[in-house]
Motif scaffolding. Structure first.
Motif, PDB file in Angstrom:
ATOM      1  N   VAL A   1       0.848  -1.192   0.000  1.00  0.00           N
ATOM      2  CA  VAL A   1       0.000   0.000   0.000  1.00  0.00           C
ATOM      3  C   VAL A   1       0.882   1.241   0.000  1.00  0.00           C
ATOM      4  N   MET A   2       0.570   2.193  -0.865  1.00  0.00           N
ATOM      5  CA  MET A   2       1.287   3.461  -0.932  1.00  0.00           C
ATOM      6  C   MET A   2       0.316   4.503  -1.461  1.00  0.00           C
ATOM      7  N   GLU A   3       0.795   5.750  -1.544  1.00  0.00           N
ATOM      8  CA  GLU A   3      -0.061   6.813  -2.052  1.00  0.00           C
ATOM      9  C   GLU A   3      -0.456   6.521  -3.500  1.00  0.00           C
ATOM     10  N   GLY A   4      -1.748   6.492  -3.751  1.00  0.00           N
ATOM     11  CA  GLY A   4      -2.259   6.217  -5.086  1.00  0.00           C
ATOM     12  C   GLY A   4      -2.500   4.750  -5.367  1.00  0.00           C
ATOM     13  N   LEU A   5      -2.112   3.831  -4.451  1.00  0.00           N
ATOM     14  CA  LEU A   5      -2.322   2.395  -4.650  1.00  0.00           C
ATOM     15  C   LEU A   5      -2.878   1.786  -3.368  1.00  0.00           C
ATOM     16  N   ASN A   6      -4.049   1.156  -3.465  1.00  0.00           N
ATOM     17  CA  ASN A   6      -4.697   0.508  -2.324  1.00  0.00           C
ATOM     18  C   ASN A   6      -4.804  -0.981  -2.579  1.00  0.00           C
ATOM     19  N   ILE A   7      -4.561  -1.783  -1.514  1.00  0.00           N
ATOM     20  CA  ILE A   7      -4.735  -3.230  -1.560  1.00  0.00           C
ATOM     21  C   ILE A   7      -5.870  -3.564  -0.605  1.00  0.00           C
ATOM     22  N   GLN A   8      -6.933  -4.213  -1.118  1.00  0.00           N
ATOM     23  CA  GLN A   8      -8.151  -4.408  -0.339  1.00  0.00           C
ATOM     24  C   GLN A   8      -8.532  -5.877  -0.288  1.00  0.00           C
ATOM     25  N   ALA A   9      -9.187  -6.277   0.837  1.00  0.00           N
ATOM     26  CA  ALA A   9      -9.734  -7.625   1.018  1.00  0.00           C
ATOM     27  C   ALA A   9     -11.098  -7.494   1.672  1.00  0.00           C
ATOM     28  N   GLU A  10     -12.137  -7.933   0.974  1.00  0.00           N
ATOM     29  CA  GLU A  10     -13.506  -7.877   1.493  1.00  0.00           C
ATOM     30  C   GLU A  10     -14.170  -9.229   1.254  1.00  0.00           C
TER      31      GLU A  10
ATOM     32  N   ARG B   1     -10.504 -10.117  -3.412  1.00  0.00           N
ATOM     33  CA  ARG B   1      -9.179  -9.534  -3.233  1.00  0.00           C
ATOM     34  C   ARG B   1      -8.969  -8.554  -4.390  1.00  0.00           C
ATOM     35  N   ARG B   2      -8.490  -7.347  -4.055  1.00  0.00           N
ATOM     36  CA  ARG B   2      -8.504  -6.280  -5.058  1.00  0.00           C
ATOM     37  C   ARG B   2      -7.375  -5.303  -4.818  1.00  0.00           C
ATOM     38  N   ILE B   3      -6.796  -4.736  -5.911  1.00  0.00           N
ATOM     39  CA  ILE B   3      -5.912  -3.578  -5.822  1.00  0.00           C
ATOM     40  C   ILE B   3      -6.515  -2.477  -6.688  1.00  0.00           C
ATOM     41  N   VAL B   4      -6.349  -1.212  -6.223  1.00  0.00           N
ATOM     42  CA  VAL B   4      -6.895  -0.057  -6.920  1.00  0.00           C
ATOM     43  C   VAL B   4      -5.792   0.977  -7.083  1.00  0.00           C
ATOM     44  N   ILE B   5      -5.519   1.362  -8.345  1.00  0.00           N
ATOM     45  CA  ILE B   5      -4.593   2.454  -8.648  1.00  0.00           C
ATOM     46  C   ILE B   5      -5.443   3.626  -9.099  1.00  0.00           C
ATOM     47  N   GLN B   6      -5.384   4.722  -8.353  1.00  0.00           N
ATOM     48  CA  GLN B   6      -6.352   5.804  -8.527  1.00  0.00           C
ATOM     49  C   GLN B   6      -6.208   6.530  -9.861  1.00  0.00           C
TER      50      GLN B   6
END
Length: 559
Positions: free
Chosen positions: A325-334, A338-343
């Motif tokens: 995880v860093m600025e502009g990149l999120n790693i998510q688990a719901e 399982r998901r990553i989001v690059i804004q």
């Protein structure tokens, strides 16, 4: 200016026509020629012309209007229908040249190079070639027919306009037996003779053949085959025998055999799946696609997958490097997601992303694309008229400074040489021809990966001026010996007199002033029915100086 300086402006006039006619339309005799124009507003008064004559609706000329759209159709055209079609609304007009091509009315020539390959069981691969001297201007199709040995009837089994091969398998025949084949060509003027293939093939062991299966990584792949009789069979993956269990599910229900490969992997892409039974062998290809994702610069990138248990742990990688995880990149688990989001995507985010867990992996190919390069100016096609030997300058402004363009002339790419310069300055792209000649006339195109603009350039006329002592000579060379011309000075037609002589020398037309004075200063025009050229003459002081006599670079439209 006398010192050689100049200033040039380009004028673009927008009219009421939103979509213009094509520059040229070519159709074959017997076809319909259709023209479509879109104007700015509804209920505008419009007119169609052909070769200068106004058109009215007849059984062969259809005129229709649908709001802003106006349509002209010539039905069943003949060669004499060729000409110039013009659409006029108010002070705006657009034209297109209609060319009707003649066709040869003859039946086709039969196919050649007939071959039959029966190496694969329960199938026949038939191939042929189009006759080398067949007519290509008339549309024709190949018709393949089959006949069971012992029968008198032929049945159509394949037709195509372009294909030169066809595979006929057991599921294409009505019953098991021995079959022969023949082929011919057909067009609207007739049929060629039949050409029979030399061999006979036995078909019918399979009533439903294997088919290529294309899946995305992680999906299940299904294969099935149906035989004409119930018999045991064996499945193979790239020559390795498969058995029931694990990732493979194998079943037989009477004559139907099926195989399911669960959770396909990228390593299995293009694998050969083969089924073998008593006297039957059939194969198909397994295609496993990566998950490809294409986004534009600035858009969000969302990559996700679903796991079998909500507590399962996964690791994300890009080009083999772990992601955090860093600025502009999120790693998510719901839950199971399982998901990553690059804004906001940029070119550096392109690459191969993988989501890994023990015993399994899924891959995403991400391509971040820049928006297409568009041409900002000119917004519409440009028409230019140049006089020999003036310089030709064609210029475009792009939406991005790093955009790449190609310059074409009459469909051929333009290359730099001693007389042609291709310049790139910031967002501007320029083509310059230093000294024009008639061969430089034509259609020039500046094209990017997403846009293009046309320049229609006409290079015309030859003009020159001579000064001998105090004698002034203005000379034009025209294309026809007997063409009449008129001379004007400051927009008034000149008359011959003791100090103004008009001469004719074959294709040359001369205006001669034996003793030039200050009163002879002015703008002189040599005018024909279709063209004109201009001279600026300056006579100063007691010493008559003609060193700055030159041809003015002005555009004079056709009259």
């Amino acid at each position: 200016m006398p010192n050689g300086a100049k200033s040039i402006a380009e004028l673009s006039v927008k009219g009421s026509i939103v979509r213009k006619l094509p520059r040229k339309l070519e159709v074959l005799e017997g076809e319909n020629a259709a023209f479509c124009v879109e104007v700015e507003n509804d209920d505008m008064e419009v007119h169609w012309f052909k070769d200068g004559l106004k058109l009215h609706e007849t059984h062969q000329t259809i005129l229709k209007s649908f709001g802003k759209t106006h349509i002209l159709v010539f039905v069943n055209v003949v060669h004499n229908d060729s000409g110039v079609v013009t659409f006029v609304v108010g002070r705006s007009k657009t034209s297109s040249r209609l060319k009707v091509k003649a066709t040869r009315h003859c039946p086709p020539i039969g196919p050649a190079e007939i071959k039959m390959d029966i190496d694969r069981p329960n199938s026949a691969l038939l191939s042929w070639e189009r006759a080398t001297n067949s007519q290509t201007t008339t549309r024709s199709i190949f018709v393949l027919e089959m006949q069971e040995v012992g029968s008198q009837e032929w049945h159509k089994c394949f037709t195509s306009e372009t294909a030169t091969s066809a595979e006929v398998t057991g599921d294409a025949v009505p019953c098991e037996g021995n079959y022969r084949f023949r082929i011919c060509s057909i067009n609207k003027y007739g049929r060629s003779g039949h050409v029979e293939f030399p061999k006979v093939v036995h078909l019918g062991a399979c009533t439903l053949n294997l088919k290529t299966c294309e899946v995305t990584q992680g999906e299940d792949a299904h294969f099935s085959i149906e035989l004409s009789a119930s018999m045991p069979g064996t499945w193979f993956l790239n020559s390795s025998e498969l058995n029931q269990g694990g990732r493979y599910s194998i079943q037989q229900k009477q004559t139907k055999h099926s195989l399911v490969i669960h959770k396909t992997e990228t390593a299995e892409d293009m694998a050969e799946i083969t089924f073998i039974a008593n006297g039957v062998r059939d194969s198909a290809v397994l295609k496993v696609k990566h998950i490809n994702k294409r986004v534009d610069t600035g858009d969000a990138i969302v990559l996700y997958c679903e796991v079998s248990h909500p507590l399962a742990k996964v690791s994300w990688f890009k080009d083999g490097n772990g992601l955090e995880v860093m600025e502009g990149l999120n790693i998510q688990a719901e839950g199971n997601m399982r998901r990553i989001v690059i804004q906001s995507a940029n070119a550096s985010h392109s690459g191969v992303y993988t989501c890994q867990m023990p015993g399994d992996v899924i891959t995403f190919n991400v391509d971040v694309a820049e928006p297409p390069v568009m041409i900002v100016e000119p917004k519409e096609d440009v028409v230019m008229k140049i006089y020999i030997p003036e310089e030709i300058n064609l210029q475009c402004e792009l939406s991005r400074s790093n955009g790449k363009v190609r310059w074409l002339k009459d469909g051929e790419e333009v290359r730099e040489n001693d007389l042609i310069q291709l310049v790139s300055e910031g967002p501007y792209r320029k083509l310059t021809i230093l000294r024009s000649c008639k061969e430089d006339s034509g259609e020039y195109i500046c094209e990017t990966n997403g846009d293009s603009v046309f320049f229609q350039v006409t290079v015309t006329g030859k003009s020159k001026a001579k000064v001998r002592n105090e004698r002034l000579e203005l000379c034009c060379e025209i294309s026809k010996v007997d063409a009449p011309v008129r001379w004007y000075k400051d927009n008034l037609e000149v008359e011959e007199g003791p100090n103004l002589i008009l001469e004719v020398d074959e294709t040359k037309r001369l205006l001669v002033i034996p003793l030039a004075t200050v009163e002879d200063t002015g703008e002189y025009v040599c005018d024909t029915e279709d063209d004109s050229t201009v001279f600026l003459v300056t006579v100063t002081g007691e010493i008559r100086d003609f060193s700055n006599l030159r041809q003015d670079k002005k555009f004079f439209p056709y009259i």
